[in-house]
Design a protein around this motif. Structure first.
Motif, mmCIF file in Angstrom:
data_model
loop_
_atom_site.group_PDB
_atom_site.id
_atom_site.type_symbol
_atom_site.label_atom_id
_atom_site.label_comp_id
_atom_site.label_asym_id
_atom_site.label_seq_id
_atom_site.Cartn_x
_atom_site.Cartn_y
_atom_site.Cartn_z
ATOM 1 N N LYS A 1 0.827 -1.214 0.000
ATOM 2 C CA LYS A 1 0.000 0.000 0.000
ATOM 3 C C LYS A 1 0.861 1.265 0.000
ATOM 4 C CE LYS A 1 -4.083 -1.766 -0.123
ATOM 5 N NZ LYS A 1 -4.975 -1.543 -1.228
ATOM 6 N N TYR A 2 1.575 1.485 -1.076
ATOM 7 C CA TYR A 2 2.358 2.691 -1.300
ATOM 8 C C TYR A 2 2.441 2.891 -2.802
ATOM 9 C CZ TYR A 2 6.143 -0.674 -2.127
ATOM 10 O OH TYR A 2 6.895 -1.711 -2.605
ATOM 11 N N LEU A 3 2.971 4.024 -3.214
ATOM 12 C CA LEU A 3 3.155 4.313 -4.632
ATOM 13 C C LEU A 3 4.649 4.363 -4.920
ATOM 14 C CD1 LEU A 3 0.520 7.184 -4.938
ATOM 15 C CD2 LEU A 3 0.204 4.722 -5.346
ATOM 16 N N VAL A 4 4.986 4.245 -6.187
ATOM 17 C CA VAL A 4 6.390 4.277 -6.597
ATOM 18 C C VAL A 4 6.553 5.277 -7.730
ATOM 19 C CG1 VAL A 4 8.353 2.939 -7.447
ATOM 20 C CG2 VAL A 4 6.634 1.827 -6.020
ATOM 21 N N ILE A 5 7.577 6.125 -7.602
ATOM 22 C CA ILE A 5 7.920 7.066 -8.665
ATOM 23 C C ILE A 5 9.237 6.630 -9.286
ATOM 24 C CG2 ILE A 5 8.548 9.444 -9.220
ATOM 25 C CD1 ILE A 5 6.748 10.368 -6.938
ATOM 26 N N TYR A 6 9.234 6.543 -10.609
ATOM 27 C CA TYR A 6 10.426 6.209 -11.386
ATOM 28 C C TYR A 6 10.750 7.379 -12.311
ATOM 29 C CZ TYR A 6 9.133 1.293 -10.426
ATOM 30 O OH TYR A 6 8.795 0.102 -9.839
ATOM 31 N N THR A 7 12.027 7.533 -12.651
ATOM 32 C CA THR A 7 12.336 8.405 -13.780
ATOM 33 C C THR A 7 11.820 7.685 -15.013
ATOM 34 O OG1 THR A 7 14.499 7.411 -14.204
ATOM 35 C CG2 THR A 7 14.436 9.324 -12.689
ATOM 36 N N LYS A 8 11.624 8.400 -16.082
ATOM 37 C CA LYS A 8 11.147 7.772 -17.321
ATOM 38 C C LYS A 8 12.133 6.704 -17.782
ATOM 39 C CE LYS A 8 8.325 7.680 -20.929
ATOM 40 N NZ LYS A 8 8.428 6.288 -21.345
ATOM 41 N N THR A 9 13.418 6.969 -17.642
ATOM 42 C CA THR A 9 14.442 6.003 -18.047
ATOM 43 C C THR A 9 14.327 4.711 -17.243
ATOM 44 O OG1 THR A 9 15.942 7.782 -18.684
ATOM 45 C CG2 THR A 9 16.948 5.634 -18.253
ATOM 46 N N GLU A 10 14.159 4.821 -15.925
ATOM 47 C CA GLU A 10 14.028 3.634 -15.078
ATOM 48 C C GLU A 10 12.727 2.887 -15.366
ATOM 49 O OE1 GLU A 10 16.217 2.100 -13.000
ATOM 50 O OE2 GLU A 10 17.659 3.587 -13.706
ATOM 51 N N TRP A 11 11.649 3.612 -15.628
ATOM 52 C CA TRP A 11 10.377 2.967 -15.970
ATOM 53 C C TRP A 11 10.526 2.176 -17.266
ATOM 54 C CZ3 TRP A 11 6.242 1.171 -13.905
ATOM 55 C CH2 TRP A 11 5.126 0.865 -14.689
ATOM 56 N N ASP A 12 11.190 2.761 -18.237
ATOM 57 C CA ASP A 12 11.401 2.057 -19.509
ATOM 58 C C ASP A 12 12.200 0.778 -19.300
ATOM 59 O OD1 ASP A 12 9.911 3.921 -20.881
ATOM 60 O OD2 ASP A 12 11.648 5.002 -21.685
ATOM 61 N N LYS A 13 13.151 0.777 -18.372
ATOM 62 C CA LYS A 13 13.902 -0.443 -18.053
ATOM 63 C C LYS A 13 12.970 -1.503 -17.484
ATOM 64 C CE LYS A 13 18.323 1.813 -17.073
ATOM 65 N NZ LYS A 13 19.302 2.155 -16.014
#
Length: 154
Positions: free
Chosen positions: A44-56
């Motif tokens: 029960k939390y959210l996660v923020i990624y940089t766009k580069t990390e999300w693409d990985k």
């Protein structure tokens, strides 16, 4: 991207916007140009990624067999709700209401860095998680990290 460091307390405004703390913003120079991606965490939390990390992460998921039901289910739940975030001129990001509801976030949040991502916790839920530290953290460390590196020369 280098690993992120720090823990930051923030407040959401009435519209669900959050100011990215200066200490974190310095560690995310690509946020203004590329944007960020926010998603549900595994709890029960959210996660923020940089766009580069999300693409990985998406590259990893694309290697799973989409015809395998468990893989498909994992992909579906892992990517559900993923939303692009673009900081505004004041450095704020609008957190989607459906994700806030999922994590039980109402107003005060704790941003805690986890290697290459940022977890977004409701302040009270974060405190409860911290208070539930394993009784013997040393044993957990030994179990998780104790055999790290073994097997290379065996």
């Amino acid at each position: 991207m280098s690993y992120l460091t720090g823990e930051f307390e923030c407040k959401l405004d009435a519209k669900g916007r959050m100011m990215i703390p200066a200490g974190l913003k310095k560690q995310l120079p690509e946020a203004d140009s590329e944007g960020l991606v926010i998603n549900r965490g595994l709890e029960k939390y959210l996660v923020i990624y940089t766009k580069t990390e999300w693409d990985k992460k998406l590259d990893e998921l694309s290697k799973l067999n989409e015809y395998d039901r468990k893989s498909l289910q994992f992909i579906r739940y892992f990517t559900a709700g993923a939303t692009n975030l673009q900081p505004d001129a004041a450095g704020r990001v609008l957190l989607p209401k459906n994700l806030l509801d999922h994590a039980g976030i109402t107003g005060e949040v704790v941003l805690t860095t986890m290697l290459n991502k940022v977890e977004v916790w409701d302040k009270q839920a974060h405190q409860e998680m911290i208070n539930n530290e394993p009784e013997n953290f040393a044993e957990l460390a030994e179990e998780v990290m104790g055999n790290k590196g073994r097997g290379r020369n065996e």
